[in-house]
Design an enzyme around this catalytic site. Structure first.
Site, mmCIF file in Angstrom:
data_model
loop_
_atom_site.group_PDB
_atom_site.id
_atom_site.type_symbol
_atom_site.label_atom_id
_atom_site.label_comp_id
_atom_site.label_asym_id
_atom_site.label_seq_id
_atom_site.Cartn_x
_atom_site.Cartn_y
_atom_site.Cartn_z
ATOM 1 N N LYS A 1 1.532 -0.163 15.163
ATOM 2 C CA LYS A 1 2.943 -0.246 15.539
ATOM 3 C C LYS A 1 3.302 -1.487 16.357
ATOM 4 O O LYS A 1 4.490 -1.803 16.497
ATOM 5 C CB LYS A 1 3.343 1.007 16.348
ATOM 6 C CG LYS A 1 3.389 2.268 15.505
ATOM 7 C CD LYS A 1 4.445 2.155 14.421
ATOM 8 C CE LYS A 1 4.190 3.071 13.239
ATOM 9 N NZ LYS A 1 4.782 2.547 12.020
ATOM 10 N N HIS B 1 0.842 -1.203 0.000
ATOM 11 C CA HIS B 1 0.000 0.000 0.000
ATOM 12 C C HIS B 1 0.877 1.253 0.000
ATOM 13 O O HIS B 1 1.733 1.411 0.851
ATOM 14 C CB HIS B 1 -0.905 0.022 1.239
ATOM 15 C CG HIS B 1 -2.115 -0.845 1.099
ATOM 16 N ND1 HIS B 1 -3.201 -0.737 1.921
ATOM 17 C CD2 HIS B 1 -2.404 -1.829 0.215
ATOM 18 C CE1 HIS B 1 -4.128 -1.614 1.556
ATOM 19 N NE2 HIS B 1 -3.665 -2.296 0.527
ATOM 20 N N PRO C 1 -3.627 0.449 18.857
ATOM 21 C CA PRO C 1 -3.463 -0.102 17.503
ATOM 22 C C PRO C 1 -3.607 0.939 16.383
ATOM 23 O O PRO C 1 -3.326 0.661 15.233
ATOM 24 C CB PRO C 1 -4.572 -1.142 17.414
ATOM 25 C CG PRO C 1 -5.577 -0.735 18.435
ATOM 26 C CD PRO C 1 -4.812 -0.029 19.516
ATOM 27 N N TYR D 1 -9.167 5.596 7.720
ATOM 28 C CA TYR D 1 -9.310 5.938 9.137
ATOM 29 C C TYR D 1 -10.339 7.078 9.228
ATOM 30 O O TYR D 1 -10.215 8.064 8.497
ATOM 31 C CB TYR D 1 -7.997 6.450 9.710
ATOM 32 C CG TYR D 1 -6.894 5.424 9.839
ATOM 33 C CD1 TYR D 1 -6.121 5.031 8.745
ATOM 34 C CD2 TYR D 1 -6.601 4.842 11.078
ATOM 35 C CE1 TYR D 1 -5.103 4.094 8.873
ATOM 36 C CE2 TYR D 1 -5.577 3.905 11.214
ATOM 37 C CZ TYR D 1 -4.844 3.535 10.105
ATOM 38 O OH TYR D 1 -3.832 2.607 10.241
ATOM 39 N N TYR E 1 4.272 6.599 10.179
ATOM 40 C CA TYR E 1 3.408 5.483 9.823
ATOM 41 C C TYR E 1 4.193 4.390 9.084
ATOM 42 O O TYR E 1 4.022 3.197 9.355
ATOM 43 C CB TYR E 1 2.244 5.967 8.950
ATOM 44 C CG TYR E 1 1.118 4.956 8.814
ATOM 45 C CD1 TYR E 1 1.109 4.029 7.768
ATOM 46 C CD2 TYR E 1 0.069 4.908 9.737
ATOM 47 C CE1 TYR E 1 0.089 3.101 7.640
ATOM 48 C CE2 TYR E 1 -0.952 3.979 9.604
ATOM 49 C CZ TYR E 1 -0.936 3.083 8.553
ATOM 50 O OH TYR E 1 -1.944 2.142 8.426
HETATM 51 C C1 PHB Z 1 -5.744 -4.165 10.977
HETATM 52 O O1 PHB Z 1 -5.846 -4.437 9.764
HETATM 53 O O2 PHB Z 1 -6.053 -4.986 11.881
HETATM 54 C C2 PHB Z 1 -5.267 -2.796 11.378
HETATM 55 C C3 PHB Z 1 -4.797 -1.939 10.401
HETATM 56 C C4 PHB Z 1 -4.334 -0.678 10.769
HETATM 57 C C5 PHB Z 1 -4.365 -0.297 12.101
HETATM 58 C C6 PHB Z 1 -4.836 -1.174 13.093
HETATM 59 C C7 PHB Z 1 -5.296 -2.429 12.721
HETATM 60 O O3 PHB Z 1 -3.932 0.948 12.455
#
Ligand code: PHB
Ligand code: APR
Length: 389
Positions: A296, A72, A292, A200, A384
């Site tokens: 990280k 990505h 989460p 997000y 990130y």
């Molecule tokens: C996930 O795909 O579980 C996931 C992806 C990004 C995040 C947290 C969890 O920031």
């Protein structure tokens, strides 16, 4: 029995460390309290930094990742009904790799099995001993007997609820913690993701995240109160709620279906200092936890292991203890930067019960500024994709 490195825990940290050591000819044994199946049954995150992917390649277990993962170049943030892209590759020249932690763990287990290094599953009551002396050893119970493994070093890779950190005398360790007033309700469904990249969402009803595992398996989250109960959430309620937290076009594009997994995870920041106690070292979740939001957790386990493996390699092959002496400070320097980033991303995207109107205005200004300033967006992007090791 004797080994050079006794590793407690067969999660990503323990398996990554074990394979690097085995490949370098450094003897090690992994002690895991549960079964292989239980370890693989745990649903975890799925965003790898390039450094983590490179470490999996270094172990020789990266084959399936290359054939099945999704690279990505960016992700979206939505607020005020608008959708903004964070172009990671344009801003940093790096990307992230979407590959489930379960898959990474599976690949490392298969590699370890093939390398015939010893892993003991269903090892009960694992206890690290005498790690402040020059004669560390680990005991565990299995098949009705107590077993002892003498070793040179003990790697505590046993996660937040493990025994390693608890075995350290209280006066020798300091912890730093922040509990957040919400949790993440997550589901997995075998439906195509809502888009090609992650989304997000900051919304007055709360945070939401649209993620994925494969082109046909989606991973979604909504922020819920910290004391929320999973039984209050039917699939239908979940799909309705997450679509209410997304811009209209995104919500309309969402394909829903039955959940194959649904659970609520608490959100916390936690760091233990130091990460070394004589001949016992903490790596991964055993030493720190991040919300989460910044994806990280797994990636910090990988960077800890990178430093710890280098330290052991230097000790055995170059007869130097410099890396061992420097491990805790080096690992914590990167951990704290990831803790800061994860805290910042969490406070910027979530609704806090006590936020008030001033707090909401500040949060909105933060997001507005983010998409008006290349410098601000670059801060987000470089954290990130992962700061250098
Ligand atoms: C996930 O795909 O579980 C996931 C992806 C990004 C995040 C947290 C969890 O920031
Ligand atoms: N004895 C032996 N094994 C133990 C003990 C114990 N007393 N306590 C815990 N374990 C095992 C757990 O069963 C688990 O398999 O240690 C392993 C720890 O693995 P993780 O919790 O996955 O931690 P880590 O390897 O550091 O990986 C961090 O995993 O939990 C996610 O979000 C986290 O993505 C991050 C990653």
């Amino acid at each position: 029995m004797r080994t050079q490195i006794a590793i407690i825990g067969s999660g990503p940290a323990g398996l990554l460390l074990g394979q690097l050591l085995t490949n370098a000819g450094i003897d090690n044994i992994i002690l895991e309290r549960t079964t292989k199946e239980h370890v693989l049954s745990r649903i975890r995150a799925g965003v790898l930094e390039e450094g983590t992917a490179a470490m999996l390649d270094t172990t020789g277990a990266g084959g399936r990742m290359h054939s099945e993962s999704l690279p990505h170049d960016g992700f979206d943030i939505t607020f005020d009904g608008r959708r903004h892209r964070v172009d990671l590759f344009e801003l940093t020249g790096k990307r992230v790799i979407i590959y489930g932690q379960t898959e990474l763990t599976h690949d490392l287990m298969d590699k370890r099995e093939a390398s015939e290094a010893l892993s003991v599953y269903e090892a009960a009551n694992v206890q690290p001993h005498d790690f402040e002396s020059g004669r560390p050893h680990v005991t565990y119970e299995k098949d009705g007997k107590v077993h002892r493994i003498d070793c040179d070093f003990i790697a505590g890779c046993d996660g937040y609820h493990g025994i390693s950190r608890k075995a350290v005398p209280e006066k020798a360790i300091e912890t730093f913690e922040r509990a957040y007033p919400f949790g993440w309700l997550g589901i997995i469904a075998d439906v195509p993701p809502v888009g090609d990249e992650l989304v997000y969402a900051n919304h007055p009803r709360g945070f939401a995240l649209c993620s994925m595992r494969t082109p046909t398996r989606s991973r979604y989250y909504v922020q819920v109160p910290a004391d929320e109960k999973i039984e209050n959430w039917s699939d239908e309620r979940f799909w309705d709620e997450i679509r209410r937290r997304l811009p209209e076009g995104t919500a309309e594009a969402m394909i829903t279906g039955p959940s194959v997994e649904k659970s609520i995870a608490p959100i916390r920041s936690f760091v233990a200092e130091p990460l070394r106690f004589g001949r016992l070292f903490l790596a991964g979740d055993a030493g720190h936890i991040v919300p989460p939001t910044g994806a990280k957790g797994l990636n910090l386990a990988a960077s800890d292991v990178n430093y710890l493996f280098d330290a052991f390699h230097e000790f055995y092959l170059e007869n130097s203890s410099d890396g061992i002496e420097a491990y805790s400070q080096k690992a914590l320097a990167r951990v704290w930067k990831a803790e800061r980033f994860s805290w910042w991303m969490t406070t910027t995207l979530h609704r806090f019960p006590d936020q008030g109107t001033f707090g909401q205005k500040i949060q909105h200004a933060e997001l507005d500024y983010l998409f008006q300033s290349r410098a601000a967006l670059t801060m987000l992007a470089e954290n990130y994709v992962g700061l250098p090791y």
